[in-house]
Each structure stands twice: as structure tokens, then as C-alpha cells.
Design a protein around this motif. Sequence first.
Motif, short mmCIF file in Angstrom:
data_model
loop_
_atom_site.label_atom_id
_atom_site.label_comp_id
_atom_site.label_asym_id
_atom_site.label_seq_id
_atom_site.Cartn_x
_atom_site.Cartn_y
_atom_site.Cartn_z
N GLU A 87 -30.84 8.51 -2.99
CA GLU A 87 -31.57 6.83 -2.92
C GLU A 87 -31.21 6.55 -2.01
O GLU A 87 -29.41 6.78 -1.71
N LEU A 88 -31.85 6.13 -1.11
CA LEU A 88 -31.12 5.73 0.18
C LEU A 88 -31.83 4.01 -0.02
O LEU A 88 -33.46 3.71 0.14
N LEU A 89 -30.75 3.14 0.57
CA LEU A 89 -31.01 1.71 1.19
C LEU A 89 -30.79 1.77 2.57
O LEU A 89 -29.87 2.25 3.63
N GLY A 90 -31.67 1.29 3.19
CA GLY A 90 -32.36 1.04 4.75
C GLY A 90 -33.24 0.70 5.64
O GLY A 90 -34.04 0.61 5.13
N PRO A 91 -33.21 0.38 6.85
CA PRO A 91 -31.84 0.59 7.40
C PRO A 91 -30.98 -0.35 7.59
O PRO A 91 -31.46 -1.95 7.80
N LEU A 92 -29.85 -0.43 7.39
CA LEU A 92 -28.85 -1.89 7.74
C LEU A 92 -27.71 -1.43 8.88
O LEU A 92 -27.75 -0.84 9.78
N GLY A 93 -26.89 -2.93 8.57
CA GLY A 93 -26.46 -3.46 10.36
C GLY A 93 -27.36 -3.51 11.67
O GLY A 93 -28.69 -3.77 11.42
N ASN A 94 -26.48 -4.04 12.16
CA ASN A 94 -27.55 -4.99 13.33
C ASN A 94 -28.08 -3.52 15.09
O ASN A 94 -28.33 -3.78 15.66
N GLY A 95 -27.19 -2.52 14.69
CA GLY A 95 -27.46 -1.40 16.20
C GLY A 95 -26.44 -2.04 17.13
O GLY A 95 -26.20 -3.13 17.07
N PHE A 96 -27.22 -0.91 18.14
CA PHE A 96 -26.54 -1.15 19.37
C PHE A 96 -27.28 -2.67 20.33
O PHE A 96 -28.44 -2.27 20.33
N GLN A 97 -26.36 -2.91 21.69
CA GLN A 97 -27.14 -3.91 22.31
C GLN A 97 -28.15 -3.23 23.55
O GLN A 97 -26.82 -2.98 24.00
N GLY A 98 -28.70 -3.24 24.54
CA GLY A 98 -28.63 -2.87 25.68
C GLY A 98 -28.69 -1.44 26.04
O GLY A 98 -29.13 -0.56 25.63
N PRO A 99 -28.14 -0.82 27.10
CA PRO A 99 -27.76 -1.55 27.84
C PRO A 99 -28.44 -2.36 29.24
O PRO A 99 -29.13 -2.15 29.56
N GLU A 100 -27.63 -3.30 29.81
CA GLU A 100 -28.15 -4.80 30.36
C GLU A 100 -29.27 -3.50 31.48
O GLU A 100 -28.38 -2.55 32.25
N ARG A 101 -30.01 -3.98 32.19
CA ARG A 101 -30.44 -3.39 33.17
C ARG A 101 -29.97 -3.50 34.68
O ARG A 101 -28.49 -3.98 35.05
N GLY A 102 -29.47 -1.80 34.92
CA GLY A 102 -28.61 -1.67 36.45
C GLY A 102 -27.36 -1.56 36.37
O GLY A 102 -26.36 -1.21 36.62
N LYS A 103 -27.00 -1.28 34.79
CA LYS A 103 -25.69 -0.98 34.15
C LYS A 103 -26.10 0.47 33.98
O LYS A 103 -26.92 1.22 32.76
N LYS A 104 -25.04 1.50 34.46
CA LYS A 104 -25.19 2.55 33.54
C LYS A 104 -24.28 2.59 32.24
O LYS A 104 -23.12 1.69 31.84
N ALA A 105 -24.68 3.59 30.76
CA ALA A 105 -24.31 3.45 29.92
C ALA A 105 -23.20 4.70 29.68
O ALA A 105 -23.49 5.40 29.84
N VAL A 106 -21.98 4.60 29.38
CA VAL A 106 -21.33 5.38 28.64
C VAL A 106 -20.73 5.63 27.44
O VAL A 106 -20.30 4.67 26.77
N LEU A 107 -21.07 6.71 26.50
CA LEU A 107 -20.44 6.81 25.43
C LEU A 107 -19.89 7.60 25.09
O LEU A 107 -19.21 8.78 25.88
N VAL A 108 -18.72 7.09 24.44
CA VAL A 108 -17.61 7.39 23.96
C VAL A 108 -17.21 7.85 22.79
O VAL A 108 -17.09 6.96 21.39
N SER A 109 -17.23 9.24 21.52
CA SER A 109 -16.78 9.40 20.93
C SER A 109 -15.52 9.68 20.60
O SER A 109 -15.24 10.40 21.13
N GLY A 110 -15.05 9.84 18.69
CA GLY A 110 -13.96 10.35 18.97
C GLY A 110 -14.70 11.48 17.14
O GLY A 110 -15.25 10.35 16.21
N GLY A 111 -14.44 12.72 16.85
CA GLY A 111 -14.89 13.16 15.53
C GLY A 111 -16.88 13.41 14.96
O GLY A 111 -17.50 12.59 16.06
N ILE A 112 -16.43 12.67 14.14
CA ILE A 112 -17.45 11.88 13.88
C ILE A 112 -18.48 11.00 14.08
O ILE A 112 -20.13 10.81 13.96
N GLY A 113 -17.63 10.31 14.95
CA GLY A 113 -18.53 9.48 15.36
C GLY A 113 -19.08 9.12 16.41
O GLY A 113 -20.01 8.48 16.48
N VAL A 114 -19.29 10.67 16.74
CA VAL A 114 -20.37 11.00 17.44
C VAL A 114 -21.66 10.97 17.08
O VAL A 114 -22.59 10.83 17.74
N ALA A 115 -21.99 11.28 15.52
CA ALA A 115 -23.64 10.68 14.85
C ALA A 115 -24.49 9.94 15.38
O ALA A 115 -25.73 9.51 16.14
N PRO A 116 -23.82 8.76 15.58
CA PRO A 116 -24.27 7.30 15.94
C PRO A 116 -24.96 7.30 17.62
O PRO A 116 -26.09 7.09 18.21
#
Length: 263
Positions: A91-120
Motif C-alpha cells: 500500500e502506497l501513500l504519496g507523493p509526499l514532501g516538497n522536492g528539490f527546487q531549481g537549479p536557477e538558470r545559468g547554474k550548474k547542478a552538483v549532486l552529492v550523495s552518501g550511501g543510499i542517499g543516491v536514490a532521490p
Amino acid sequence: MRVDLVKAHIAANGSVAKDTYLMELRLETEEFLAAPGQFVMLRILDTTDPLLRRAFSICSLIKPNVIQIMYRVVGKGTRLMKDMKEEETLELLGPLGNGFQGPERGKKAVLVSGGIGVAPLFFLASRLKPHDLKFIAGYGSKEDVVPPGLLGLEEGSVLFATEDGSCGYHGLVTELFEAELNKTLSRQLQVYCCGPWEMLKKLAHICYEYDLDCQVSLESAMACGVGACQGCAVKASASYPPDYFHVCSHGPVFSSSDIDWEG
Ligand SMILES: Cc1cc2nc3c(=O)[nH]c(=O)nc-3n(C[C@H](O)[C@H](O)[C@H](O)COP(=O)(O)OP(=O)(O)OC[C@H]3O[C@@H](n4cnc5c(N)ncnc54)[C@H](O)[C@@H]3O)c2cc1C
Ligand code: FES
């Protein structure tokens, strides 16, 4: 924002790294409007142990009503999940929470994960153009590494750091992040991170020193997932009323400067 409480049928469920599994879920809804950084609460049916739903980031949305979650086996609920077979139902409830914003135009995104934090961050990366992002993933060891190709990213598109040096940079992902920062002259960066608290605290500190925008996706033990039980409170920074945030309803994504990392 629409939140569904639906049956989720398992379409696939298999190991992708040590103690780490990828589960594909076909939802009984026509369209699941989820954004990167949002999460779902899953309940295992036909058992009262565990009774409560468990929180998992959405790792990808592969069809309007098909999602993937990636989970690490840590306790009772995830141990039961890893043995579930195709066509079994959660049984699934969702989607929940706010989510990431942006990136603003002209900005490069740098994604940094640790362990299972890679999922989102896999979900976020899938929504960005490859040349607009740098993805740095930290793990304990080579056997923990989730191959990016499994989630549709190009192999070679992710830089790895492992604590034992068995894959990529030898050391902490925070060290590799800082080394990469020192290689680039541009400060037009938007940093996104998810992982253990101490790693996020360190990244928040580095981003403060380099004057970079940093969004963190927090994990905390959750009972309800919708702001009702107060179980997921984290302390806000002094500059920010209210004193506490609920990770489930105010987050899970926060600006790193809004969190009291000593709290
Ligand atoms: C917003 C959010 C997104 C998440 N996304 C993912 C994800 O994509 N993949 C994933 O594997 N996990 C994710 N988690 C963590 C996941 O919810 C827990 O690992 C899961 O609830 C454990 O259930 P269990 O029954 O197997 O373990 P339990 O038997 O409940 O607990 C086993 C051990 O894990 C610890 N634990 C339980 N919940 C958490 C938690 N939330 N954070 C840290 N430690 C915990 C307990 O203290 C205990 O030591 C997320 C949590 C949140 C709040
Ligand atoms: S989990 Fe209940 S308030 Fe956040």
C-alpha cells in the motif's frame, strides 16, 4: 498537490549492490505526479509487524504510473520487502514532501550523495541535461556502488568516492566534493545532497564557506509522513522561525542554511 493512497503492485524487485535493492512498482492510478526529492510511504499488507509505513524516496518515474524505489536492508520492514515477489502488493501513500527546487538558470547542478542517499538524486539527475550537472557519489566500498546505468544514466557520468579506496577517490565524498570545487573557477553552482547527517552537516559547512546554495534532503524516523505525529522534527537555524521543522511536511528538502546542524 494530490496525494494518493493506492495499491502498488511489484513489477520487479532485485539486488543492485550489497544489501541494496531496486523495486519497480505499478500503481493503481492513471498518473502519479511526482517530482525529484519527493517520497512515498509504503506499508506491507497482511502483517502487523511492522505496522507503520516506511518512507522511501522516489528514485525514478519510468511511466506515468510506474515508479522505482531503491532501498537498503536495515531492519524488519526492508528485510520483508527484499523477499517480495512480482505481483505481490504494497500500500502506497504519496507523493509526499516538497522536492528539490531549481537549479536557477545559468547554474550548474552538483549532486552529492552518501550511501543510499543516491536514490532521490538519481531521479533529479534524470530530469537535468547531462552537461548541466556533476554527480558525486560516496560509498563505503566498491560492493556498495550502484551502477548509474541501471537508472538510465551514462556509465562514467558519476564520480565515485569510497572510504576504503576500492573504487574511485580514496576517502570521503565531502573531500572529493571540495577537491572538485577547487578545480573549477565557476561559483555558479547549485548543490543538492542526500546522505547521513554528518555528511550533510559537513557539506553545509563547505557550501557556507564557498558561498554556494545548498539543498539537503533529510531522513528522519517517520511514523505518519504527513505532519500529524511530530515524530520527524529537526531543529531550525536561529534565523528561521518556527523553531522546528517536520521533515515530512516542511521537507524533506531544505536549504542547508535553514537547519541547526548542532541541534
Ligand atoms: C524522506 C525519507 C526518504 C527515505 N528514502 C529512503 C530510500 O530511498 N531508501 C532507503 O533505503 N531508505 C530510505 N529512507 C529510510 C527508510 O525509511 C528506513 O531505512 C526504513 O524505514 C527502515 O525500515 P525497517 O523496517 O527496515 O527498519 P526498522 O526496523 O524500522 O529500523 C532498523 C534500523 O534503521 C534505523 N532507521 C529506521 N528508519 C530510519 C530513517 N528514516 N533514517 C535513518 N535510520 C532509520 C532504525 O533506527 C534502526 O536502527 C528514507 C527515510 C525518509 C524519512
Ligand atoms: S512523520 Fe509524523 S509529523 Fe512527520
